[in-house]
Design a protein around this motif. Sequence first.
Motif, PDB file in Angstrom:
ATOM      1  N   HIS A 150     119.812  -2.241 101.871  1.00 53.47           N
ATOM      2  CA  HIS A 150     118.638  -2.547 101.058  1.00 53.47           C
ATOM      3  C   HIS A 150     118.463  -4.061 100.890  1.00 53.47           C
ATOM      4  CE1 HIS A 150     118.098   1.611 100.538  1.00 53.47           C
ATOM      5  NE2 HIS A 150     118.761   1.792  99.408  1.00 53.47           N
ATOM      6  N   SER A 151     119.542  -4.807 100.857  1.00 52.58           N
ATOM      7  CA  SER A 151     119.429  -6.270 100.801  1.00 52.58           C
ATOM      8  C   SER A 151     118.999  -6.841 102.141  1.00 52.58           C
ATOM      9  CB  SER A 151     120.763  -6.897 100.369  1.00 52.58           C
ATOM     10  OG  SER A 151     121.004  -6.635  99.001  1.00 52.58           O
ATOM     11  N   LYS A 152     119.442  -6.213 103.218  1.00 54.62           N
ATOM     12  CA  LYS A 152     119.054  -6.659 104.558  1.00 54.62           C
ATOM     13  C   LYS A 152     117.558  -6.465 104.803  1.00 54.62           C
ATOM     14  CE  LYS A 152     123.527  -5.733 106.654  1.00 54.62           C
ATOM     15  NZ  LYS A 152     124.267  -4.977 107.711  1.00 54.62           N
ATOM     16  N   TRP A 153     116.985  -5.400 104.195  1.00 53.41           N
ATOM     17  CA  TRP A 153     115.566  -5.079 104.424  1.00 53.41           C
ATOM     18  C   TRP A 153     114.646  -6.215 104.024  1.00 53.41           C
ATOM     19  CZ3 TRP A 153     115.282   0.515 102.042  1.00 53.41           C
ATOM     20  CH2 TRP A 153     115.832   1.428 102.935  1.00 53.41           C
ATOM     21  N   TYR A 154     115.029  -7.025 103.063  1.00 60.13           N
ATOM     22  CA  TYR A 154     114.157  -8.132 102.642  1.00 60.13           C
ATOM     23  C   TYR A 154     114.012  -9.180 103.745  1.00 60.13           C
ATOM     24  CZ  TYR A 154     114.852  -6.059  98.074  1.00 60.13           C
ATOM     25  OH  TYR A 154     114.902  -5.170  97.023  1.00 60.13           O
ATOM     26  N   LEU A 155     115.004  -9.248 104.612  1.00 61.75           N
ATOM     27  CA  LEU A 155     115.003 -10.239 105.692  1.00 61.75           C
ATOM     28  C   LEU A 155     114.601  -9.626 107.023  1.00 61.75           C
ATOM     29  CD1 LEU A 155     118.382 -11.853 104.652  1.00 61.75           C
ATOM     30  CD2 LEU A 155     116.088 -12.634 104.072  1.00 61.75           C
ATOM     31  N   ASP A 156     114.896  -8.336 107.199  1.00 59.84           N
ATOM     32  CA  ASP A 156     114.578  -7.639 108.435  1.00 59.84           C
ATOM     33  C   ASP A 156     114.262  -6.179 108.094  1.00 59.84           C
ATOM     34  OD1 ASP A 156     114.419  -6.377 110.895  1.00 59.84           O
ATOM     35  OD2 ASP A 156     116.456  -6.929 111.539  1.00 59.84           O
ATOM     36  N   PRO A 157     112.982  -5.815 108.072  1.00 62.04           N
ATOM     37  CA  PRO A 157     112.600  -4.457 107.681  1.00 62.04           C
ATOM     38  C   PRO A 157     113.196  -3.366 108.562  1.00 62.04           C
ATOM     39  CG  PRO A 157     110.667  -5.857 107.928  1.00 62.04           C
ATOM     40  CD  PRO A 157     111.838  -6.643 108.392  1.00 62.04           C
ATOM     41  N   ASP A 158     113.669  -3.714 109.757  1.00 57.37           N
ATOM     42  CA  ASP A 158     114.253  -2.724 110.656  1.00 57.37           C
ATOM     43  C   ASP A 158     115.771  -2.609 110.521  1.00 57.37           C
ATOM     44  OD1 ASP A 158     111.738  -2.125 111.785  1.00 57.37           O
ATOM     45  OD2 ASP A 158     111.909  -3.885 113.095  1.00 57.37           O
ATOM     46  N   ALA A 159     116.368  -3.383 109.617  1.00 59.09           N
ATOM     47  CA  ALA A 159     117.815  -3.342 109.435  1.00 59.09           C
ATOM     48  C   ALA A 159     118.238  -1.964 108.919  1.00 59.09           C
ATOM     49  CB  ALA A 159     118.257  -4.427 108.472  1.00 59.09           C
ATOM     50  N   VAL A 160     119.365  -1.489 109.408  1.00 62.76           N
ATOM     51  CA  VAL A 160     119.883  -0.185 108.952  1.00 62.76           C
ATOM     52  C   VAL A 160     121.236  -0.319 108.302  1.00 62.76           C
ATOM     53  CG1 VAL A 160     118.604   1.435 110.375  1.00 62.76           C
ATOM     54  CG2 VAL A 160     120.575   0.280 111.340  1.00 62.76           C
ATOM     55  N   PRO A 198     124.635 -17.285 105.621  1.00 63.87           N
ATOM     56  CA  PRO A 198     123.640 -17.547 106.660  1.00 63.87           C
ATOM     57  C   PRO A 198     122.949 -16.213 106.996  1.00 63.87           C
ATOM     58  CG  PRO A 198     125.773 -18.473 107.263  1.00 63.87           C
ATOM     59  CD  PRO A 198     125.990 -17.608 106.057  1.00 63.87           C
ATOM     60  N   GLU A 199     121.648 -16.250 107.231  1.00 62.01           N
ATOM     61  CA  GLU A 199     120.890 -15.021 107.444  1.00 62.01           C
ATOM     62  C   GLU A 199     121.447 -14.174 108.579  1.00 62.01           C
ATOM     63  OE1 GLU A 199     116.368 -13.719 108.570  1.00 62.01           O
ATOM     64  OE2 GLU A 199     116.597 -15.406 107.199  1.00 62.01           O
ATOM     65  N   CYS A 200     121.790 -14.784 109.711  1.00 61.61           N
ATOM     66  CA  CYS A 200     122.278 -14.011 110.863  1.00 61.61           C
ATOM     67  C   CYS A 200     123.606 -13.320 110.538  1.00 61.61           C
ATOM     68  CB  CYS A 200     122.399 -14.885 112.105  1.00 61.61           C
ATOM     69  SG  CYS A 200     123.538 -16.256 111.926  1.00 61.61           S
ATOM     70  N   GLU A 201     124.442 -13.954 109.752  1.00 55.61           N
ATOM     71  CA  GLU A 201     125.731 -13.368 109.359  1.00 55.61           C
ATOM     72  C   GLU A 201     125.526 -12.200 108.392  1.00 55.61           C
ATOM     73  OE1 GLU A 201     129.635 -15.022 107.085  1.00 55.61           O
ATOM     74  OE2 GLU A 201     128.621 -16.430 108.426  1.00 55.61           O
ATOM     75  N   LEU A 202     124.641 -12.383 107.457  1.00 52.05           N
ATOM     76  CA  LEU A 202     124.303 -11.349 106.476  1.00 52.05           C
ATOM     77  C   LEU A 202     123.802 -10.094 107.188  1.00 52.05           C
ATOM     78  CD1 LEU A 202     121.932 -12.086 103.457  1.00 52.05           C
ATOM     79  CD2 LEU A 202     121.536 -10.178 104.954  1.00 52.05           C
ATOM     80  N   LEU A 203     122.889 -10.267 108.127  1.00 58.58           N
ATOM     81  CA  LEU A 203     122.292  -9.127 108.824  1.00 58.58           C
ATOM     82  C   LEU A 203     123.305  -8.376 109.693  1.00 58.58           C
ATOM     83  CD1 LEU A 203     118.838 -10.668 109.789  1.00 58.58           C
ATOM     84  CD2 LEU A 203     119.261  -8.835 108.120  1.00 58.58           C
ATOM     85  N   ALA A 204     124.345  -9.053 110.143  1.00 61.74           N
ATOM     86  CA  ALA A 204     125.334  -8.434 111.026  1.00 61.74           C
ATOM     87  C   ALA A 204     126.518  -7.818 110.283  1.00 61.74           C
ATOM     88  CB  ALA A 204     125.855  -9.479 112.019  1.00 61.74           C
ATOM     89  N   ASP A 205     126.663  -8.088 108.991  1.00 59.43           N
ATOM     90  CA  ASP A 205     127.847  -7.677 108.250  1.00 59.43           C
ATOM     91  C   ASP A 205     127.654  -6.306 107.589  1.00 59.43           C
ATOM     92  OD1 ASP A 205     129.928  -7.501 106.154  1.00 59.43           O
ATOM     93  OD2 ASP A 205     130.329  -9.581 106.685  1.00 59.43           O
ATOM     94  N   ALA A 206     128.561  -5.360 107.878  1.00 60.62           N
ATOM     95  CA  ALA A 206     128.466  -4.003 107.327  1.00 60.62           C
ATOM     96  C   ALA A 206     128.735  -3.947 105.831  1.00 60.62           C
ATOM     97  CB  ALA A 206     129.447  -3.082 108.055  1.00 60.62           C
ATOM     98  N   SER A 207     129.336  -4.986 105.253  1.00 56.89           N
ATOM     99  CA  SER A 207     129.602  -4.984 103.807  1.00 56.89           C
ATOM    100  C   SER A 207     128.390  -5.433 102.992  1.00 56.89           C
ATOM    101  CB  SER A 207     130.818  -5.856 103.473  1.00 56.89           C
ATOM    102  OG  SER A 207     130.548  -7.218 103.737  1.00 56.89           O
ATOM    103  N   VAL A 208     127.323  -5.875 103.684  1.00 55.28           N
ATOM    104  CA  VAL A 208     126.057  -6.207 103.025  1.00 55.28           C
ATOM    105  C   VAL A 208     125.209  -4.937 103.023  1.00 55.28           C
ATOM    106  CG1 VAL A 208     123.952  -7.601 103.118  1.00 55.28           C
ATOM    107  CG2 VAL A 208     126.165  -8.624 103.740  1.00 55.28           C
ATOM    108  N   HIS A 209     124.746  -4.534 101.849  1.00 56.93           N
ATOM    109  CA  HIS A 209     123.990  -3.289 101.731  1.00 56.93           C
ATOM    110  C   HIS A 209     122.681  -3.389 102.505  1.00 56.93           C
ATOM    111  CE1 HIS A 209     122.107   0.266 100.041  1.00 56.93           C
ATOM    112  NE2 HIS A 209     123.315   0.630  99.627  1.00 56.93           N
TER     113      HIS A 209
END
Length: 155
Positions: free
Chosen positions: A145-155, A132-143
């Motif tokens: 660079h993959s988060k950036w495709y869904l949220d450009p401000d993700a770090v 799920p997108e919200c889980e992906l964005l919150a998980d530190a084991s997701v790189h």
Amino acid sequence: MTSKLPLDTFKTVVSSTPLVSIDLVVRNGAGEVLLGQRLNRPAQGYWFVPGGRIVKDESMAQAFLRLTEEELGVAVPIGEAEFLGPYEHFYSDNFSGEDFSTHYVVLGYALTLDIPLESLPVQQHGNYRWWPECELLADASVHRHSKWYLDPDAV
């Protein structure tokens, strides 16, 4: 016709120039995003979207067909995907483990496919999961660079 470079030549290329690649943001019918846990450097061990390099004398359309076949097990024409834009990925390491960085110029594409996880190739990723997108964005084991495709401000 495309071919892979000899190992020493490829090391020189990676240490000297940016690589051009395509990343695939694949969603299933439920809107979840496909990620695989990377087996290789760079980003080894992280959850990451599928994708890969464009090789010399290969058009983007040819690369897209090849990469979807290699990474997803099904060849998809580039016209069936949505272009997300260009991205840059910088890594302090590289595929060989030697002391040089990796720089990618990445063309991001989104597509919707319902793929059974057990049918996915295992050369680049040891595990796969629909996130799920919200889980992906919150998980530190997701790189990131993959988060950036869904949220450009993700770090």
